[in-house]
Each structure stands twice: as structure tokens, then as C-alpha cells.
Write a protein that holds these residues in place. Structure first.
Motif, PDB file in Angstrom:
ATOM      1  N   UNK A 175      66.716  -1.167  54.247  1.00 40.99           N
ATOM      2  CA  UNK A 175      66.167  -2.442  53.827  1.00 40.99           C
ATOM      3  C   UNK A 175      66.905  -2.941  52.583  1.00 40.99           C
TER       4      UNK A 175
ATOM      5  N   UNK B 297      66.049  -5.667  49.383  1.00 43.61           N
ATOM      6  CA  UNK B 297      65.074  -6.523  48.719  1.00 43.61           C
ATOM      7  C   UNK B 297      65.760  -7.222  47.548  1.00 43.61           C
TER       8      UNK B 297
ATOM      9  N   UNK C 243      61.622  -9.364  50.534  1.00 42.95           N
ATOM     10  CA  UNK C 243      62.336  -8.707  51.621  1.00 42.95           C
ATOM     11  C   UNK C 243      63.422  -9.629  52.154  1.00 42.95           C
TER      12      UNK C 243
ATOM     13  N   UNK D  99      66.673  -6.046  57.396  1.00 38.16           N
ATOM     14  CA  UNK D  99      66.398  -4.688  57.854  1.00 38.16           C
ATOM     15  C   UNK D  99      67.421  -4.269  58.912  1.00 38.16           C
TER      16      UNK D  99
ATOM     17  N   UNK E  74      59.523   5.550  63.130  1.00 41.96           N
ATOM     18  CA  UNK E  74      58.343   4.769  62.797  1.00 41.96           C
ATOM     19  C   UNK E  74      57.105   5.548  63.243  1.00 41.96           C
ATOM     20  N   UNK E  75      56.102   5.546  62.378  1.00 42.53           N
ATOM     21  CA  UNK E  75      54.890   6.302  62.655  1.00 42.53           C
ATOM     22  C   UNK E  75      54.895   7.654  61.962  1.00 42.53           C
ATOM     23  N   UNK E  76      56.072   8.030  61.443  1.00 41.58           N
ATOM     24  CA  UNK E  76      56.154   9.237  60.635  1.00 41.58           C
ATOM     25  C   UNK E  76      55.917   8.876  59.188  1.00 41.58           C
ATOM     26  N   UNK E  77      56.734   9.412  58.294  1.00 44.91           N
ATOM     27  CA  UNK E  77      56.574   9.053  56.888  1.00 44.91           C
ATOM     28  C   UNK E  77      56.934   7.585  56.688  1.00 44.91           C
ATOM     29  N   UNK E  78      56.125   6.921  55.887  1.00 45.55           N
ATOM     30  CA  UNK E  78      56.367   5.521  55.588  1.00 45.55           C
ATOM     31  C   UNK E  78      57.003   5.333  54.213  1.00 45.55           C
ATOM     32  N   UNK E  79      57.415   6.423  53.632  1.00 43.45           N
ATOM     33  CA  UNK E  79      57.914   6.363  52.257  1.00 43.45           C
ATOM     34  C   UNK E  79      59.242   5.633  52.195  1.00 43.45           C
ATOM     35  N   UNK E  80      59.330   4.628  51.344  1.00 38.00           N
ATOM     36  CA  UNK E  80      60.583   3.938  51.063  1.00 38.00           C
ATOM     37  C   UNK E  80      61.164   4.504  49.782  1.00 38.00           C
TER      38      UNK E  80
ATOM     39  N   UNK F 116      64.082   3.807  47.002  1.00 38.83           N
ATOM     40  CA  UNK F 116      64.891   2.694  46.516  1.00 38.83           C
ATOM     41  C   UNK F 116      66.074   3.179  45.693  1.00 38.83           C
TER      42      UNK F 116
END
Lengths: 117, 113
Positions: free
Chosen positions: A35, A37, A47, A50, A99-105, A107
Motif C-alpha cells: 500500500x 499512503x 490511501x 494497492x 487476506x483473512x490472516x493477520x491484518x497488521x500493516x 509502515x
């Protein structure tokens, strides 16, 4: 080791020219997302674009495009026809796993872009 | 559609006081995230929720920090007692299910004196 590396603390570009902001990433996952930003001086996080690891084509959104080179683990942001309003901090971020696993971004440290008239 | 709404926008308080930051995610978004941004550490994830349930709080710095999400439209981040090193910009973000980006609120600029 840093997951996201942005090697350019600051960049300058003339109005109406194109500019590339660098981003390299480190992951052993096959599925991940990248991503970009934008953070203007007013502080909000906007945003931009992606790219999924399985996407075969480079992502584009208006004047923004992502130069995705998977083998080199780079995901550079290209801004075409720069405008004064593009002056801001730009952050690259990565989400590892499907997707559906860890959502941690995670940076990067960011690149400060200045567009000169 | 309204974006992610955070309050207050700015908070200045003295060390030792309790601080409560509030967030209203975008309607229909299943995930809610709390981030902290400082010059030294950049932007770091503190905790995130899925369907109001905390999923990963490994980024919460210490027991002085707590976060709740009592319903789908509201979340709080509390710091008690606050310390000067907690001074930062705190962002809340939300997103829908898979393949969607996180949308950020405007942030709360917190100063602990």
C-alpha cells in the motif's frame, strides 16, 4: 531487519514532472499486499494505491502507478505530472499473509516529497 | 459516506491523568485499528479488532494502555496514568473485509505535559 525500507528521506520535483518514490520490502510470505499512503502537512493519512502479490499487472489510480518488481521486492510509487498539492509525506506499507490472516500493516519511515513551482 | 471520526482532535493534559481517545469507524467496516505515530518510531500498530473482538494487541506498549470496542460503531483507547512519552498522534482506521485498504481518521494529537 526492517520489513519496509524507504531510502529517500526527502525528494524534490518540478511541477508537471514525474517522480518515483522508492520502497523495498522483506517477507517470506507468498501472499502479501503493498500500500501507499499520503500524509499532507495537515496530518491525515490518505490511501493512494494497492498492489497484491499475485496481481500480474502494475496497479494504477489516476496519476499514481505502482512499479511492482516482485523478484527485486520493490514497489515504487510513480506520480506523473506532479502538482503542488502532491507535496506531502508518502508512506509505503505491507500486509503479510493472505487476506483473512493477520491484518497488521507495517509502515516504512516515509519520504517527504516537495513539488517546486 | 462519512469517514472515520476521531475525537478529540487535540488533547493536552498533565502527566498522571487518564486520557480517553474515541473513534467511530466507517459504517459496515468489520475491522478497526489503532495506530500511534511519533518521530522516533514512525507509524506503529497498537491493536486491532475484528467484529468488535480484539485480535492482536501485541503492539500495546504496556498495561497503562487499554482499548475497547463495545459495539460496531465505537471504540476507545485509554491511557492511565499518562506519561510525557505517550505524546504522539494516535490514529484510528477501519476497513471492510478482504482486499480493501484501511481508511484512517484525522488523528488525535496528544500532548502529555
Amino acid at each position: 531487519a526492517q520489513k519496509i525500507t524507504q531510502t529517500q528521506p526527502g525528494m524534490f520535483v518540478q511541477e508537471k514532472e514525474a517522480v518515483t518514490l522508492d520502497c523495498t520490502y522483506d517477507t517470506s510470505d507468498q501472499s502479501y499486499g503493498l500500500f501507499w499512503y499520503k500524509q499532507p502537512s495537515s496530518g491525515e493519512m490518505i490511501f493512494l494505491i494497492y498492489q497484491g502479490s499475485y496481481d500480474e499487472q502494475n496497479a494504477t489510480e489516476g496519476r499514481y502507478s505502482l512499479n511492482f518488481q516482485k523478484a527485486r521486492k520493490s514497489a515504487n510509487l510513480v506520480i506523473s505530472a506532479s502538482q503542488l498539492g502532491d507535496s506531502a509525506m508518502y508512506f509505503c506499507a505491507m500486509r503479510e499473509g493472505r487476506w483473512g490472516g493477520s491484518e497488521k500493516l507495517v509502515f516504512g519511515k516515509g519520504t517527504k516529497l516537495t513539488v517546486n513551482p | 459516506d462519512a469517514g472515520v471520526i476521531q475525537s478529540p482532535r487535540h488533547e493536552v493534559t498533565e502527566m498522571g491523568q487518564e486520557v480517553t481517545l474515541r473513534c467511530k469507524p466507517i459504517s459496515g467496516h468489520d475491522y478497526l485499528f489503532w495506530y500511534r505515530q511519533t518521530m522516533m518510531r514512525g507509524l506503529e500498530l497498537l491493536i486491532y479488532f475484528n467484529n468488535n473482538v480484539p485480535i492482536d494487541d501485541s503492539g500495546m506498549p504496556e498495561d497503562r494502555f487499554s482499548a475497547k470496542m463495545p459495539n460496531a460503531s465505537f471504540s476507545t483507547l485509554k491511557i492511565q496514568p499518562s506519561e510525557p512519552r505517550d505524546s504522539a498522534v494516535y490514529f484510528c482506521a477501519s476497513r471492510q473485509f478482504s482486499n480493501q485498504p484501511q481508511h484512517f481518521g484525522d488523528g488525535t494529537r496528544l500532548s502529555i505535559l
